[in-house]
Motif scaffolding. Structure first.
Motif, PDB file in Angstrom:
ATOM      1  N   PRO A 313      38.006  33.549  38.879  1.00 32.06           N
ATOM      2  CA  PRO A 313      39.216  34.323  38.555  1.00 32.06           C
ATOM      3  C   PRO A 313      39.048  35.242  37.351  1.00 32.06           C
ATOM      4  O   PRO A 313      39.676  36.310  37.284  1.00 32.06           O
ATOM      5  CB  PRO A 313      40.251  33.226  38.273  1.00 32.06           C
ATOM      6  CG  PRO A 313      39.740  32.008  38.973  1.00 32.06           C
ATOM      7  CD  PRO A 313      38.251  32.106  38.893  1.00 32.06           C
ATOM      8  N   GLU A 314      38.210  34.858  36.402  1.00 31.14           N
ATOM      9  CA  GLU A 314      38.047  35.661  35.184  1.00 31.14           C
ATOM     10  C   GLU A 314      37.513  37.059  35.462  1.00 31.14           C
ATOM     11  O   GLU A 314      37.689  37.965  34.645  1.00 31.14           O
ATOM     12  CB  GLU A 314      37.109  34.942  34.210  1.00 31.14           C
ATOM     13  CG  GLU A 314      37.695  33.686  33.581  1.00 31.14           C
ATOM     14  CD  GLU A 314      37.571  32.468  34.491  1.00 31.14           C
ATOM     15  OE1 GLU A 314      38.000  31.383  34.079  1.00 31.14           O
ATOM     16  OE2 GLU A 314      37.024  32.604  35.623  1.00 31.14           O
ATOM     17  N   LEU A 315      36.851  37.261  36.615  1.00 31.62           N
ATOM     18  CA  LEU A 315      36.320  38.590  36.922  1.00 31.62           C
ATOM     19  C   LEU A 315      37.410  39.616  37.173  1.00 31.62           C
ATOM     20  O   LEU A 315      37.151  40.818  37.168  1.00 31.62           O
ATOM     21  CB  LEU A 315      35.375  38.519  38.123  1.00 31.62           C
ATOM     22  CG  LEU A 315      34.027  37.824  37.874  1.00 31.62           C
ATOM     23  CD1 LEU A 315      33.166  37.857  39.118  1.00 31.62           C
ATOM     24  CD2 LEU A 315      33.299  38.459  36.707  1.00 31.62           C
ATOM     25  N   ASN A 321      31.672  44.707  37.277  1.00 30.37           N
ATOM     26  CA  ASN A 321      30.843  43.559  36.939  1.00 30.37           C
ATOM     27  C   ASN A 321      29.639  43.464  37.873  1.00 30.37           C
ATOM     28  O   ASN A 321      29.581  44.128  38.911  1.00 30.37           O
ATOM     29  CB  ASN A 321      31.662  42.260  37.009  1.00 30.37           C
ATOM     30  CG  ASN A 321      32.201  42.005  38.408  1.00 30.37           C
ATOM     31  OD1 ASN A 321      31.461  41.683  39.335  1.00 30.37           O
ATOM     32  ND2 ASN A 321      33.515  42.150  38.581  1.00 30.37           N
ATOM     33  N   THR A 322      28.699  42.620  37.511  1.00 26.86           N
ATOM     34  CA  THR A 322      27.518  42.338  38.333  1.00 26.86           C
ATOM     35  C   THR A 322      27.254  40.841  38.293  1.00 26.86           C
ATOM     36  O   THR A 322      27.336  40.225  37.222  1.00 26.86           O
ATOM     37  CB  THR A 322      26.278  43.082  37.814  1.00 26.86           C
ATOM     38  OG1 THR A 322      26.552  44.490  37.796  1.00 26.86           O
ATOM     39  CG2 THR A 322      25.072  42.826  38.715  1.00 26.86           C
ATOM     40  N   ASN A 338      30.589  44.483  41.332  1.00 27.19           N
ATOM     41  CA  ASN A 338      32.047  44.412  41.460  1.00 27.19           C
ATOM     42  C   ASN A 338      32.438  43.268  42.404  1.00 27.19           C
ATOM     43  O   ASN A 338      33.110  43.463  43.415  1.00 27.19           O
ATOM     44  CB  ASN A 338      32.633  45.745  41.930  1.00 27.19           C
ATOM     45  CG  ASN A 338      32.265  46.899  41.001  1.00 27.19           C
ATOM     46  OD1 ASN A 338      32.000  46.686  39.822  1.00 27.19           O
ATOM     47  ND2 ASN A 338      32.234  48.099  41.533  1.00 27.19           N
ATOM     48  N   TYR A 339      31.982  42.091  42.053  1.00 25.33           N
ATOM     49  CA  TYR A 339      32.115  40.894  42.881  1.00 25.33           C
ATOM     50  C   TYR A 339      33.582  40.541  43.125  1.00 25.33           C
ATOM     51  O   TYR A 339      34.408  40.566  42.216  1.00 25.33           O
ATOM     52  CB  TYR A 339      31.411  39.723  42.197  1.00 25.33           C
ATOM     53  CG  TYR A 339      31.467  38.422  42.962  1.00 25.33           C
ATOM     54  CD1 TYR A 339      30.714  38.257  44.121  1.00 25.33           C
ATOM     55  CD2 TYR A 339      32.263  37.371  42.527  1.00 25.33           C
ATOM     56  CE1 TYR A 339      30.750  37.055  44.831  1.00 25.33           C
ATOM     57  CE2 TYR A 339      32.307  36.171  43.217  1.00 25.33           C
ATOM     58  CZ  TYR A 339      31.551  36.023  44.373  1.00 25.33           C
ATOM     59  OH  TYR A 339      31.585  34.843  45.070  1.00 25.33           O
ATOM     60  N   THR A 340      33.888  40.209  44.400  1.00 21.50           N
ATOM     61  CA  THR A 340      35.250  39.830  44.792  1.00 21.50           C
ATOM     62  C   THR A 340      35.243  38.522  45.582  1.00 21.50           C
ATOM     63  O   THR A 340      35.790  38.432  46.678  1.00 21.50           O
ATOM     64  CB  THR A 340      35.920  40.944  45.620  1.00 21.50           C
ATOM     65  OG1 THR A 340      35.058  41.282  46.730  1.00 21.50           O
ATOM     66  CG2 THR A 340      36.181  42.180  44.770  1.00 21.50           C
ATOM     67  N   ASN A 341      34.571  37.492  45.041  1.00 23.10           N
ATOM     68  CA  ASN A 341      34.590  36.133  45.608  1.00 23.10           C
ATOM     69  C   ASN A 341      34.016  36.082  47.022  1.00 23.10           C
ATOM     70  O   ASN A 341      34.557  35.411  47.909  1.00 23.10           O
ATOM     71  CB  ASN A 341      36.024  35.572  45.593  1.00 23.10           C
ATOM     72  CG  ASN A 341      36.640  35.593  44.215  1.00 23.10           C
ATOM     73  OD1 ASN A 341      35.947  35.410  43.223  1.00 23.10           O
ATOM     74  ND2 ASN A 341      37.933  35.842  44.136  1.00 23.10           N
ATOM     75  N   ASN A 342      32.874  36.761  47.242  1.00 18.84           N
ATOM     76  CA  ASN A 342      32.299  36.853  48.591  1.00 18.84           C
ATOM     77  C   ASN A 342      31.201  35.831  48.874  1.00 18.84           C
ATOM     78  O   ASN A 342      30.889  35.566  50.040  1.00 18.84           O
ATOM     79  CB  ASN A 342      31.708  38.259  48.810  1.00 18.84           C
ATOM     80  CG  ASN A 342      32.764  39.346  48.735  1.00 18.84           C
ATOM     81  OD1 ASN A 342      33.866  39.168  49.204  1.00 18.84           O
ATOM     82  ND2 ASN A 342      32.411  40.467  48.115  1.00 18.84           N
ATOM     83  N   PHE A 343      30.599  35.256  47.856  1.00 18.70           N
ATOM     84  CA  PHE A 343      29.440  34.390  48.087  1.00 18.70           C
ATOM     85  C   PHE A 343      29.863  33.092  48.795  1.00 18.70           C
ATOM     86  O   PHE A 343      30.684  32.326  48.299  1.00 18.70           O
ATOM     87  CB  PHE A 343      28.749  34.054  46.768  1.00 18.70           C
ATOM     88  CG  PHE A 343      27.590  33.118  46.927  1.00 18.70           C
ATOM     89  CD1 PHE A 343      26.434  33.537  47.585  1.00 18.70           C
ATOM     90  CD2 PHE A 343      27.645  31.816  46.443  1.00 18.70           C
ATOM     91  CE1 PHE A 343      25.355  32.678  47.739  1.00 18.70           C
ATOM     92  CE2 PHE A 343      26.573  30.950  46.591  1.00 18.70           C
ATOM     93  CZ  PHE A 343      25.424  31.384  47.244  1.00 18.70           C
TER      94      PHE A 343
END
Length: 386
Positions: A313-315, A321-322, A338-343
């Motif tokens: 959530p902090e992102l 971001n990376t 620009n990570y959006t919780n995809n992993f």
């Protein structure tokens, strides 16, 4: 001896309401060292370019420039205490002399402006004579925009990495939270956690698609003491059009005190931002230790809806971001910008990863996260189970 053409036009008016106008339908041109003095409204309905000499705007009543064709003047001068209202552009090819009075444009839109063409410049800008509205440059790389409002000159210095085919700037002494000239709001609370306070006193609007830096000065009316007690924490911030929040444009040079000084931004693309203003930032060390921490994470991508992806959530505080994820041998197995919780336990890198098509093996992984907006890096562990 070269023949010189001098044109003096003085049209008297009975009253402001009954003010007459000079119409150009294609029969006027200012020759070398010629002088054309406007004392009334000017309606330009035919090409009016190739001019030399001086076009001056004089008198004590507001002069309005309108029409279907943009006039192009060589030298321009304003000595009219009530100002000149531009309903269309004026192009200047050599020099503009600010004496008394403001050129004014409509601030609700940037379609009308005083335009300085290649190598054109100006002299004399001051609190008493400037542009209260939009100034543009065409085919120029670096420029100081002589913008302000009815009370003050509030220039913005643009230094671009290349020549601008067109760039525009205007100043607004308005609150970004609820500006009166623009049909949108720029919530000063919509910001990354490292931005402490954002000015609600004033802002600039800058348009241009060339990577640039800007320098802006402040004075007592900017009231920067409401933002901070440390001049070194002052930065410039911009309202990002895509993510609709304020972004730190940083400060590569700051000088002065809280009553007067200037700040220079880092390099950015002006067209990515709606407006620019002053802000104060929190010390990164204080931010990391007292406000923001990241944890070790458990990932169980089994489709039960719990911990199926890596959620951080902090992102949200740093959309720019990376993230990089490595296995216990140091092999990079995942990378995203620009990570959006995809992993979800699968590798996305072109490397030799055992069982890549079936998902990564159960075990401990190491992550490194860079938050560009906050100028902070984090690292930690993640356990992958199935």
């Amino acid at each position: 001896m070269k023949k010189l053409l001098y044109i003096f036009i003085l049209i008297f008016t009975i009253s402001i309401q009954a003010q007459t106008a000079l119409f150009n339908n294609g029969s006027i041109q200012i020759h070398d060292q010629g002088q054309l003095g406007f004392h009334t409204n000017f309606i330009n309905n035919a090409p009016f370019d190739g001019n030399l000499g001086l076009a001056g705007f004089y008198g004590t009543y507001t002069i309005t420039i309108a029409g279907a064709f943009v006039p192009q003047f060589y030298d321009t001068e304003i000595a009219n205490e009530d100002g000149v209202l531009l309903s269309l552009n004026i192009d200047n090819t050599n020099n503009t002399n600010f004496i008394v009075g403001d050129f004014r444009t409509i601030k609700t839109q940037s379609t009308s402006y005083l335009n300085f063409l290649t190598n054109a410049a100006y002299v004399g800008s001051s609190n008493f004579s400037k542009v209260d509205g939009y100034v543009a440059i065409t085919n120029q790389q670096n420029f100081t925009f002589p913008v302000g409002d009815s009370e003050e000159l509030r220039p913005l210095i643009l230094n671009s990495s290349n020549v601008n085919s067109l760039a525009k700037c205007a100043y607004f002494r308005e609150n970004p939270d609820n500006p009166s000239s623009l049909n949108t709001q720029f919530n000063t609370q919509q910001k990354p956690v490292n931005i402490k306070s954002i000015s609600t006193r004033e802002f600039w609007r800058l348009e241009g698609n060339i990577n640039s830096t800007v320098s802006i000065s402040w004075n007592q009316n900017s009231q920067l003491d409401l933002l901070t007690d440390d001049v070194n924490s002052i930065v410039l911030v911009g309202w990002n059009k895509t993510i609709r929040q304020w972004i730190n444009l940083k400060a590569t040079n700051t000088a002065g005190d809280l009553t007067q000084g200037f700040v220079t931004s880092d390099t950015f693309n002006p067209d990515n931002y709606e407006i620019i203003t002053f802000a104060s930032v929190t010390n990164p060390d204080d931010l990391a230790s007292n406000i923001l921490t990241l944890e070790n994470y458990l990932i169980t991508p089994n489709g039960d809806g719990n911990n199926d992806t890596l959620v951080i959530p902090e992102l949200e505080l740093s959309p720019n971001n990376t993230i990089r994820i490595y296995d216990r041998y140091g092999l990079k197995v995942y990378e995203d910008v620009n990570y959006t919780n995809n992993f979800n336990g699968f590798s996305n890198v072109n490397s030799t990863v055992f069982g890549k098509e079936k998902g990564l093996p159960i075990g401990v992984y190491f992550y490194i996260i860079t938050m560009q907006d906050l100028q902070m890096d984090f690292q930690g562990f993640m356990y992958l189970a199935r």
